[in-house]
Design a protein around this motif. Structure first.
Motif, PDB file in Angstrom:
ATOM      1  N   ARG A 148      -9.754  -7.144  -6.032  1.00 32.79           N
ATOM      2  CA  ARG A 148      -8.760  -6.098  -5.971  1.00 32.79           C
ATOM      3  C   ARG A 148      -8.131  -5.975  -4.563  1.00 32.79           C
ATOM      4  O   ARG A 148      -8.949  -6.125  -3.765  1.00 32.79           O
ATOM      5  N   VAL A 149      -6.901  -6.061  -4.334  1.00 39.58           N
ATOM      6  CA  VAL A 149      -6.361  -6.131  -3.317  1.00 39.58           C
ATOM      7  C   VAL A 149      -5.272  -4.724  -2.750  1.00 39.58           C
ATOM      8  O   VAL A 149      -4.469  -4.499  -3.913  1.00 39.58           O
ATOM      9  N   ARG A 150      -5.657  -3.963  -2.041  1.00 43.86           N
ATOM     10  CA  ARG A 150      -4.681  -2.724  -1.730  1.00 43.86           C
ATOM     11  C   ARG A 150      -3.600  -3.124  -0.685  1.00 43.86           C
ATOM     12  O   ARG A 150      -3.899  -3.939   0.159  1.00 43.86           O
ATOM     13  N   PHE A 151      -2.713  -2.380  -1.001  1.00 41.44           N
ATOM     14  CA  PHE A 151      -1.201  -2.788  -0.241  1.00 41.44           C
ATOM     15  C   PHE A 151      -0.378  -1.583  -0.478  1.00 41.44           C
ATOM     16  O   PHE A 151      -0.675  -0.507  -1.138  1.00 41.44           O
ATOM     17  N   ASN A 152       0.720  -1.534   0.061  1.00 45.07           N
ATOM     18  CA  ASN A 152       1.596  -0.368   0.053  1.00 45.07           C
ATOM     19  C   ASN A 152       3.006  -0.964  -0.497  1.00 45.07           C
ATOM     20  O   ASN A 152       3.671  -1.981  -0.103  1.00 45.07           O
ATOM     21  N   PHE A 153       3.368  -0.240  -1.587  1.00 47.33           N
ATOM     22  CA  PHE A 153       4.859  -0.459  -2.289  1.00 47.33           C
ATOM     23  C   PHE A 153       5.912   0.481  -1.472  1.00 47.33           C
ATOM     24  O   PHE A 153       5.472   1.695  -0.933  1.00 47.33           O
ATOM     25  N   VAL A 154       7.084   0.001  -0.917  1.00 42.57           N
ATOM     26  CA  VAL A 154       7.892   0.721  -0.335  1.00 42.57           C
ATOM     27  C   VAL A 154       9.235   0.697  -1.023  1.00 42.57           C
ATOM     28  O   VAL A 154       9.778  -0.248  -1.174  1.00 42.57           O
ATOM     29  N   ASP A 155       9.553   1.862  -1.388  1.00 45.14           N
ATOM     30  CA  ASP A 155      11.010   2.121  -1.898  1.00 45.14           C
ATOM     31  C   ASP A 155      12.096   1.654  -0.950  1.00 45.14           C
ATOM     32  O   ASP A 155      12.268   2.380   0.099  1.00 45.14           O
ATOM     33  N   GLU A 156      13.073   0.811  -1.548  1.00 49.66           N
ATOM     34  CA  GLU A 156      14.008   0.113  -0.630  1.00 49.66           C
ATOM     35  C   GLU A 156      15.127   1.100  -0.276  1.00 49.66           C
ATOM     36  O   GLU A 156      15.813   0.884   0.414  1.00 49.66           O
ATOM     37  N   ASP A 157      15.105   2.270  -1.140  1.00 44.66           N
ATOM     38  CA  ASP A 157      16.363   3.066  -0.985  1.00 44.66           C
ATOM     39  C   ASP A 157      15.814   4.002  -0.184  1.00 44.66           C
ATOM     40  O   ASP A 157      16.751   4.621   0.808  1.00 44.66           O
ATOM     41  N   ASP A 158      14.677   4.778  -0.326  1.00 45.40           N
ATOM     42  CA  ASP A 158      14.683   5.934   0.562  1.00 45.40           C
ATOM     43  C   ASP A 158      13.177   5.915   1.670  1.00 45.40           C
ATOM     44  O   ASP A 158      13.054   6.537   2.268  1.00 45.40           O
ATOM     45  N   GLY A 159      12.661   4.573   1.438  1.00 43.35           N
ATOM     46  CA  GLY A 159      11.611   4.251   2.511  1.00 43.35           C
ATOM     47  C   GLY A 159      10.057   4.919   2.022  1.00 43.35           C
ATOM     48  O   GLY A 159       9.447   4.711   2.882  1.00 43.35           O
ATOM     49  N   ASN A 160      10.148   5.441   1.047  1.00 41.54           N
ATOM     50  CA  ASN A 160       8.984   6.357   0.733  1.00 41.54           C
ATOM     51  C   ASN A 160       7.644   5.033   0.264  1.00 41.54           C
ATOM     52  O   ASN A 160       8.271   4.141  -0.505  1.00 41.54           O
ATOM     53  N   ILE A 161       6.637   5.649   0.738  1.00 36.42           N
ATOM     54  CA  ILE A 161       5.487   4.522   0.243  1.00 36.42           C
ATOM     55  C   ILE A 161       4.703   4.970  -0.660  1.00 36.42           C
ATOM     56  O   ILE A 161       4.412   6.197  -0.885  1.00 36.42           O
ATOM     57  N   GLY A 184       3.322 -15.859 -12.820  1.00 33.75           N
ATOM     58  CA  GLY A 184       3.521 -16.748 -11.879  1.00 33.75           C
ATOM     59  C   GLY A 184       4.730 -16.651 -10.989  1.00 33.75           C
ATOM     60  O   GLY A 184       4.686 -17.074  -9.690  1.00 33.75           O
ATOM     61  N   ALA A 185       5.763 -16.295 -11.410  1.00 37.54           N
ATOM     62  CA  ALA A 185       7.017 -16.074 -10.794  1.00 37.54           C
ATOM     63  C   ALA A 185       6.848 -14.945  -9.752  1.00 37.54           C
ATOM     64  O   ALA A 185       7.668 -14.968  -8.671  1.00 37.54           O
ATOM     65  N   MET A 186       5.717 -14.101  -9.849  1.00 37.03           N
ATOM     66  CA  MET A 186       5.851 -13.010  -8.923  1.00 37.03           C
ATOM     67  C   MET A 186       4.538 -13.079  -7.938  1.00 37.03           C
ATOM     68  O   MET A 186       4.438 -12.014  -6.947  1.00 37.03           O
ATOM     69  N   VAL A 187       3.703 -14.149  -7.989  1.00 35.19           N
ATOM     70  CA  VAL A 187       2.483 -14.232  -7.364  1.00 35.19           C
ATOM     71  C   VAL A 187       2.674 -14.280  -5.818  1.00 35.19           C
ATOM     72  O   VAL A 187       2.047 -13.483  -5.152  1.00 35.19           O
ATOM     73  N   ASN A 188       3.767 -14.810  -5.681  1.00 36.19           N
ATOM     74  CA  ASN A 188       3.893 -15.069  -3.991  1.00 36.19           C
ATOM     75  C   ASN A 188       4.485 -13.670  -3.414  1.00 36.19           C
ATOM     76  O   ASN A 188       4.789 -13.653  -2.205  1.00 36.19           O
ATOM     77  N   LEU A 189       4.894 -12.858  -4.129  1.00 40.16           N
ATOM     78  CA  LEU A 189       5.635 -11.725  -3.724  1.00 40.16           C
ATOM     79  C   LEU A 189       4.481 -10.743  -3.150  1.00 40.16           C
ATOM     80  O   LEU A 189       4.670  -9.902  -2.414  1.00 40.16           O
ATOM     81  N   PHE A 190       3.219 -10.668  -3.635  1.00 38.64           N
ATOM     82  CA  PHE A 190       2.302  -9.686  -3.622  1.00 38.64           C
ATOM     83  C   PHE A 190       1.137 -10.421  -2.705  1.00 38.64           C
ATOM     84  O   PHE A 190       0.902 -11.482  -2.875  1.00 38.64           O
ATOM     85  N   PRO A 191       0.229  -9.594  -1.964  1.00 32.54           N
ATOM     86  CA  PRO A 191      -0.807  -9.931  -1.015  1.00 32.54           C
ATOM     87  C   PRO A 191      -1.879 -10.523  -2.073  1.00 32.54           C
ATOM     88  O   PRO A 191      -1.916  -9.862  -3.343  1.00 32.54           O
ATOM     89  N   THR A 192      -2.472 -11.539  -1.489  1.00 32.49           N
ATOM     90  CA  THR A 192      -3.749 -12.136  -2.380  1.00 32.49           C
ATOM     91  C   THR A 192      -4.825 -11.940  -1.219  1.00 32.49           C
ATOM     92  O   THR A 192      -4.788 -11.436  -0.310  1.00 32.49           O
TER      93      THR A 192
END
Length: 529
Positions: free
Chosen positions: A341-354, A327-335
């Protein structure tokens, strides 16, 4: 002179029922605009139409069904009157007599029958009276203000429309948008085969509908929006394709090229609920749930949206390359409106890799981090920060790094018989971690075998809890075990949510609760092999 204002019943919108007239109006609206619309958009259209109808009705009530009562007029028996102050209720004059009041000029009293049981008296022939004011439609009534109604009742009305639309075979829905089936363009299997080839060339996807349309050359001599909606419906009804876009965006993927862990939960995340010996203490459960993130617990979306969450991994998610969708993380991810199933991209905050990510809504986990865990040196117990992305379909993730140091850490060893043993050994660690959750696993593949054996043999959860409690107690001079440590340890060999763990702890006779989240084995149980 002030005027008398007509307005809606206070419960008009709250008790609104969708009528056949409403459905026909909305159906014609979709036919005329030739544009698919969501239930929320159609609710706004209906609200404006209902307000128009009600204003017209109120106007008609002023001129129909009998004379409107005003104290300045004179009336005769048998005359039908309507009373604005009584909601335009009709009554028939059954008697007229002189009235007397020393403070008023001469006037009459008319007796009005509303039904066989109700009669009331009203003044007549009084030129000066508040009810002589002209009648108008209230401009101050918020229930006749579209913006007010949309804000306060729009969501509820949209839900009612959705419930009705779902039973109507003449309407179809794609990604939350509705449209009449009769206007759709026929999309043959040949075009669907071409769409499959386009997606295959794109590695399975995801691709927006427009990108597919451009390559399959579907005839578009009609409204382009109709063509796009028609292809969306055809793709949705064909089992080869999966709509994986977040809410408000349609993206297509070939199901056979989706990761297996997206279609079927990995073994490490499978939980087989069993009949528990009782209910855990709610206060203790809430305390433990504040320390861990577990998708198997009842989700409780926070009242205030959070933009960032830091969590500690348990072995099942580390091994599967996933995160829990709590519940605490629901708002962080696309719905999505409908897509499981929902496809999205993780972005590494340090190096920008996807890194490609997937929200598996039906099983409440996020997949796609196995490679990232390996690159970042993430281990069970590591602290990971997740925050909302700056673009739709994007989520930032960061491993909490630190200068590598050698530390004494809880380590799991596996005996030749498959038994689990905990010991304290020195390891070099370059990530921040939760001290109660960290567990070093020198041989993950061997632990996989233990997990599969436990799963296959259906080892009872209470036996695992008792065994892990005994092993962890050996690492503490007082023999105390914290519930958070035990939660991480039990999940090394069998998926177990906090509620199940605490229910079993409360039922075991040789384990006592010391307060807070600490438990202790009896001396007899601790010494028993």
């Amino acid at each position: 002179m002030a005027s008398l204002a007509l307005s809606l019943d206070p419960n008009y919108w709250k008790n609104l029922t969708i009528t056949e007239e409403d459905l026909q109006f909305l159906y014609n609206h979709l036919l005329e605009t030739e544009t698919p619309q969501t239930a929320a958009e159609l609710a706004e259209v209906l609200i404006r139409e209902r307000i128009r109808r009600e204003i017209e009705r109120l106007k008609q009530e002023q001129v129909a069904g009998g004379e409107i009562y005003q104290p300045k007029n004179h009336y005769r028996p048998g005359q039908t009157l309507r009373f604005p102050a009584l909601g335009m209720t009709q009554g028939v004059v059954v008697g007229v007599r002189p009235g007397f009041n020393p403070d008023l000029p001469p006037f009459e009293v008319v007796e009005v029958e509303f039904d066989s049981q109700t009669r009331k008296e009203f003044a007549a022939g009084l030129p000066e009276h508040a009810l002589n004011a002209p009648i108008r439609i209230s401009e101050q009534d918020p229930l006749l203000d579209p913006k007010y109604v949309i804000k306060h009742y729009g969501r509820e009305i949209a839900a009612k429309l959705t419930a009705v639309f779902e039973t109507n075979p003449d309407l179809v829905r794609i990604a939350g948008a509705w449209f009449p089936r009769a206007l759709l363009v026929d999309v043959s299997v040949g075009y669907l085969n071409l769409a499959e080839a386009v997606l295959e060339m794109a590695g399975g996807g995801p691709l927006p509908t427009q990108a597919i349309l451009e390559q399959i050359e579907l005839p578009s001599d009609v409204n382009p929006k109709l063509t796009e909606f028609s292809l969306n419906l055809a793709l949705q009804e064909d089992g080869r394709f999966d709509e994986v876009g977040p809410a408000g965006q349609i993206l297509w993927f070939l199901k056979r090229l989706e990761p297996e862990a997206v279609q079927t939960p990995p073994i490490f995340l499978k939980y087989s609920p069993t009949e528990l010996p009782g209910e855990p203490s709610q206060s203790i459960l809430q305390e433990l749930n504040r320390l861990v993130f577990d998708e198997l617990e009842n989700p409780e979306t926070p009242s205030e949206e959070v933009g960032e969450v830091t969590l500690s991994l348990i072995f099942p998610h580390w091994r599967a390359g996933t995160l829990p969708l709590t519940g605490a993380m629901v708002n962080l991810f696309p719905t999505a409106y409908e897509s499981p199933r929902v496809r999205f991209n993780f972005v590494d905050e340090d190096d920008g890799n996807i890194y490609p990510g997937w929200v598996v809504r039906s099983h409440r986990y996020i997949y796609g981090l196995q490679e990232w865990y390996t690159r970042q040196g993430v281990i069970p117990g590591s602290l990971i920060t997740v925050r909302q992305g700056e673009k739709p379909g994007e989520v930032f993730i960061r491993a909490r790094k630190k200068r590598p140091t050698k530390e004494w850490l809880r380590t799991v060893l596996i005996g030749s018989d498959g038994g689990i043993v905990f010991t304290m050994l020195k390891h070099t660690v370059g990530v921040e971690y939760d001290e109660r959750m960290i567990i070093i696993i020198p041989d993950p593949e061997r632990l996989d075998q233990v997990w599969e054996q436990t799963y296959r043999q259906r080892v009872p959860l209470d036996r695992i809890v008792r065994s892990m409690t005994k092993e962890l107690a050996k690492l503490n001079p007082q023999g105390h075990v914290h519930a958070q440590e035990l939660y991480a340890a039990v999940n090394l060999v069998k998926r177990c949510p906090p509620s199940a763990l605490l229910a079993i702890l409360a039922s075991l006779p040789n384990i006592s609760h010391l307060g807070d989240l600490y438990f202790r084995l009896s001396e007899e149980e601790a010494s028993h092999e």
